[in-house]
Motif scaffolding. Sequence first.
Motif, PDB file in Angstrom:
ATOM      1  N   PRO A   6     -12.642   6.087   6.954  1.00  0.00           N
ATOM      2  CA  PRO A   6     -11.402   6.798   6.433  1.00  0.00           C
ATOM      3  C   PRO A   6     -11.886   7.923   5.605  1.00  0.00           C
ATOM      4  CG  PRO A   6     -11.301   4.464   5.809  1.00  0.00           C
ATOM      5  CD  PRO A   6     -12.562   4.645   6.389  1.00  0.00           C
ATOM      6  N   ARG A  27       1.954   5.026  -6.160  1.00  0.00           N
ATOM      7  CA  ARG A  27       2.046   3.641  -6.416  1.00  0.00           C
ATOM      8  C   ARG A  27       2.297   3.251  -7.902  1.00  0.00           C
ATOM      9  NH1 ARG A  27       4.017   0.469  -3.210  1.00  0.00           N
ATOM     10  NH2 ARG A  27       5.360   2.218  -3.643  1.00  0.00           N
ATOM     11  N   PHE A  63      -0.690   9.243   6.861  1.00  0.00           N
ATOM     12  CA  PHE A  63       0.545   8.751   5.885  1.00  0.00           C
ATOM     13  C   PHE A  63       0.699   9.979   5.152  1.00  0.00           C
ATOM     14  CE2 PHE A  63      -3.065   5.560   6.428  1.00  0.00           C
ATOM     15  CZ  PHE A  63      -2.187   4.519   7.322  1.00  0.00           C
ATOM     16  N   ILE A  64       1.999   9.930   4.710  1.00  0.00           N
ATOM     17  CA  ILE A  64       2.637  10.917   3.565  1.00  0.00           C
ATOM     18  C   ILE A  64       2.310   9.942   2.363  1.00  0.00           C
ATOM     19  CG2 ILE A  64       4.595  11.856   2.440  1.00  0.00           C
ATOM     20  CD1 ILE A  64       5.540  12.342   5.056  1.00  0.00           C
ATOM     21  N   TYR A  65       1.314  10.830   1.384  1.00  0.00           N
ATOM     22  CA  TYR A  65       1.285  10.221   0.173  1.00  0.00           C
ATOM     23  C   TYR A  65       2.564   9.373  -0.531  1.00  0.00           C
ATOM     24  CZ  TYR A  65       0.757   9.484  -4.960  1.00  0.00           C
ATOM     25  OH  TYR A  65       0.933   9.284  -6.266  1.00  0.00           O
ATOM     26  N   SER A  66       2.386   8.259  -0.910  1.00  0.00           N
ATOM     27  CA  SER A  66       3.298   7.558  -1.420  1.00  0.00           C
ATOM     28  C   SER A  66       2.950   6.890  -3.021  1.00  0.00           C
ATOM     29  CB  SER A  66       3.678   6.084  -0.658  1.00  0.00           C
ATOM     30  OG  SER A  66       4.317   5.369  -0.920  1.00  0.00           O
ATOM     31  N   TYR A  70      -5.013   6.969  -5.761  1.00  0.00           N
ATOM     32  CA  TYR A  70      -3.655   6.854  -5.146  1.00  0.00           C
ATOM     33  C   TYR A  70      -3.465   5.313  -4.903  1.00  0.00           C
ATOM     34  CZ  TYR A  70      -6.936   6.965  -1.388  1.00  0.00           C
ATOM     35  OH  TYR A  70      -8.130   6.796  -0.578  1.00  0.00           O
ATOM     36  N   CYS A  71      -4.399   4.524  -4.814  1.00  0.00           N
ATOM     37  CA  CYS A  71      -4.378   3.353  -4.326  1.00  0.00           C
ATOM     38  C   CYS A  71      -4.274   1.839  -4.967  1.00  0.00           C
ATOM     39  CB  CYS A  71      -5.915   3.071  -3.458  1.00  0.00           C
ATOM     40  SG  CYS A  71      -5.850   1.548  -2.687  1.00  0.00           S
ATOM     41  N   ASP A  91      -8.582   7.361   8.386  1.00  0.00           N
ATOM     42  CA  ASP A  91      -7.241   7.180   7.498  1.00  0.00           C
ATOM     43  C   ASP A  91      -7.104   8.779   6.895  1.00  0.00           C
ATOM     44  OD1 ASP A  91      -6.928   4.554   8.149  1.00  0.00           O
ATOM     45  OD2 ASP A  91      -7.688   3.798   6.136  1.00  0.00           O
ATOM     46  N   ILE A  92      -5.805   9.128   6.969  1.00  0.00           N
ATOM     47  CA  ILE A  92      -5.650  10.516   6.392  1.00  0.00           C
ATOM     48  C   ILE A  92      -4.348  10.444   5.459  1.00  0.00           C
ATOM     49  CG2 ILE A  92      -5.184  12.982   6.801  1.00  0.00           C
ATOM     50  CD1 ILE A  92      -6.929  12.591   9.294  1.00  0.00           C
ATOM     51  N   ILE A  93      -4.377  11.082   4.442  1.00  0.00           N
ATOM     52  CA  ILE A  93      -3.098  11.290   3.567  1.00  0.00           C
ATOM     53  C   ILE A  93      -2.891  12.804   3.512  1.00  0.00           C
ATOM     54  CG2 ILE A  93      -2.424  10.888   1.233  1.00  0.00           C
ATOM     55  CD1 ILE A  93      -4.036   8.590   0.910  1.00  0.00           C
ATOM     56  N   GLN A 152      -9.320  10.682   4.338  1.00  0.00           N
ATOM     57  CA  GLN A 152      -8.168  10.808   3.435  1.00  0.00           C
ATOM     58  C   GLN A 152      -7.788  12.417   3.237  1.00  0.00           C
ATOM     59  OE1 GLN A 152      -7.004   8.106   3.139  1.00  0.00           O
ATOM     60  NE2 GLN A 152      -8.638   6.506   2.724  1.00  0.00           N
ATOM     61  N   VAL A 163       0.890  -0.901   0.083  1.00  0.00           N
ATOM     62  CA  VAL A 163       0.158  -0.064   0.146  1.00  0.00           C
ATOM     63  C   VAL A 163       0.764   1.292  -0.204  1.00  0.00           C
ATOM     64  CG1 VAL A 163      -0.669   0.244   2.281  1.00  0.00           C
ATOM     65  CG2 VAL A 163      -2.264   0.545   0.624  1.00  0.00           C
ATOM     66  N   ARG A 164       1.916   1.189   0.729  1.00  0.00           N
ATOM     67  CA  ARG A 164       2.953   2.392   0.538  1.00  0.00           C
ATOM     68  C   ARG A 164       4.193   2.050   0.384  1.00  0.00           C
ATOM     69  NH1 ARG A 164      -0.916   3.648   4.083  1.00  0.00           N
ATOM     70  NH2 ARG A 164      -0.026   2.084   5.798  1.00  0.00           N
TER      71      ARG A 164
HETATM   72  N1  5AD Z   1       0.085   6.446  -0.290  1.00  0.00           N
HETATM   73  C1  5AD Z   1      -0.285   6.984   1.085  1.00  0.00           C
HETATM   74  N2  5AD Z   1      -1.237   6.324   1.676  1.00  0.00           N
HETATM   75  C2  5AD Z   1      -2.082   5.196   1.133  1.00  0.00           C
HETATM   76  N3  5AD Z   1      -3.186   4.709   1.516  1.00  0.00           N
HETATM   77  C3  5AD Z   1      -3.450   3.858   0.374  1.00  0.00           C
HETATM   78  N4  5AD Z   1      -2.890   4.352  -0.529  1.00  0.00           N
HETATM   79  C4  5AD Z   1      -1.912   5.226  -0.124  1.00  0.00           C
HETATM   80  C5  5AD Z   1      -0.682   5.559  -0.917  1.00  0.00           C
HETATM   81  N5  5AD Z   1      -0.389   5.256  -1.877  1.00  0.00           N
HETATM   82  C6  5AD Z   1      -3.670   4.587   2.747  1.00  0.00           C
HETATM   83  C7  5AD Z   1      -5.076   5.210   2.820  1.00  0.00           C
HETATM   84  C8  5AD Z   1      -6.028   3.922   3.120  1.00  0.00           C
HETATM   85  C9  5AD Z   1      -5.055   3.275   4.021  1.00  0.00           C
HETATM   86  C10 5AD Z   1      -5.277   1.937   4.224  1.00  0.00           C
HETATM   87  O1  5AD Z   1      -3.705   3.570   3.378  1.00  0.00           O
HETATM   88  O2  5AD Z   1      -5.453   6.293   3.803  1.00  0.00           O
HETATM   89  O3  5AD Z   1      -7.387   4.469   3.710  1.00  0.00           O
END
Ligand code: 5AD
Length: 479
Positions: A303, A379, A374-377, A204-205, A343-345, A305, A90-91
Amino acid sequence: MPKNNNFRLPSLKDAQIRTKETVKIEHNLFKLPEPTRNLGVGRKFFLRTYGCQANERDSETIAGILLEMGFTRTDFEEEADFILLNTCAVRKNAEDKVLGELGMLKKLKTKNPDLMFGLCGCMAQEEEIVQLLLKKYPQVDLIFGTHNIHRLPELLYNAMMTKEKTVEVYSKEGEVIENLPVKRFGKHKAWVNIMYGCDKFCTYCIVPYTRGKERSRLMNDILAEIQELKDTGYKEVTLLGQNVNAYGKDLDIENGFATLLEEVAKIGIPRIRFTTSHPWDFTDDMIDVIAKYNNVMPAIHLPVQSGNSGMLKIMGRRYTSEEYKSLYDRIIAKIPNCTFSTDIIVGFPNETDQQFQDTLDMVDYCKYDLAYTFIYSPREGTPAARMEDNVPMDVKSERLQRLNEKVGLYSNMNNQKYVGKVVRVLVDGLSKKNDQVYSGYSEENKLINFTGSQVQEGDIVKVLITDVKSWSLNGEVVE
Ligand code: 5AD
Ligand code: SF4
């Protein structure tokens, strides 16, 4: 047995295809072919799980299969004949952990040349990762994905007998495979899959690519499993799906999740939880069922986000920040004691200061009990990974820190409200840090550490809360 060189590599392009074809539900697919039956006798396996509850539950199936093959389980890598990592994609940092672990474990092979290494789970579904493993991680003998866990006996046999690399990953929509062996890791709490996959394709997922399309188990199969869990003494089930609210849509069950939740509640198992809920299809009927049944726990993981509607749109989340707040209000109105986690990005491509401020404002509005931040990662293969990003990493890190400070504030503030109150706790056992102290979770999903006499694992006890730590509550048994 299959011939070796049976290389079947993942394809992200194939993995994103969604058709209208009916999902196959297989009740009799799993078998242990004769030569695999005693493969594990005298051998030990070590299994490590990364990531979400879906992986935890998959690992229970994997362990169940390996035990049927005669393996025994060990908690020590050095003792193992087969080391399997069930991975998360996921990250990037989740992947880096696994790659680091593979590097560390490599030396075990010099001591024991017969040692087999396997990698499964979401990383196995990624093209780029499998290529990397093939090139740079020769110690990996076996790779299989999330769609073919039931093939583990044949695949492992193949890898062991031929001593050649075996890779079998399907990039497809997937089926529902029932009646696989299972070794449950919990004695009183159990995970129950109600559906697999995800069709939301948030930009993002990676999950919709690694876990296939949204597909539900038949309601009767789920209810039978929960009845059996109740009959064998389980106290709590957590209904699992990437998006449980979509339950039954593919089976044309109207109000699918609300209907299922009510049927599960009627079985009378003491505690029911569910995760994860997408705010987009969280219906008022669901709220009513949670409110109506005492055994459906008042704790919702919802979540968000981001708190900014423009950002949510680019993320592909299908709700605005106003709609999310309105859902929150409706839940609180009917379930006043409900706790919320989320959950928050932060640092999604081009997130502005104002957009981030809207996320902070959302935290002020919902006052979450717990938030995974989370910091956006990026994918590979997802739309967001192709977006240009003008937000520097130090800005992202600073936002994460500010967010975490706010989250911590509310967590603490919410916890303070419990001091002097009595909560009902399902006892997990003695605390890991102190063998005079028990730990368990309250109905609201608060971690409670407490003292008391004649307490047994699996009991539900009443605990008076005496004081508060950052992430837990302390108390003593009152009954
Ligand atoms: N980058 C960061 N966080 C992510 N999540 C999912 N994909 C990414 C990503 N590319 C987080 C979302 C999701 C949780 C399981 O992981 O917040 O709800
Ligand atoms: Fe990923 Fe969105 Fe599906 Fe959750 S709902 S698994 S974030 S695509």
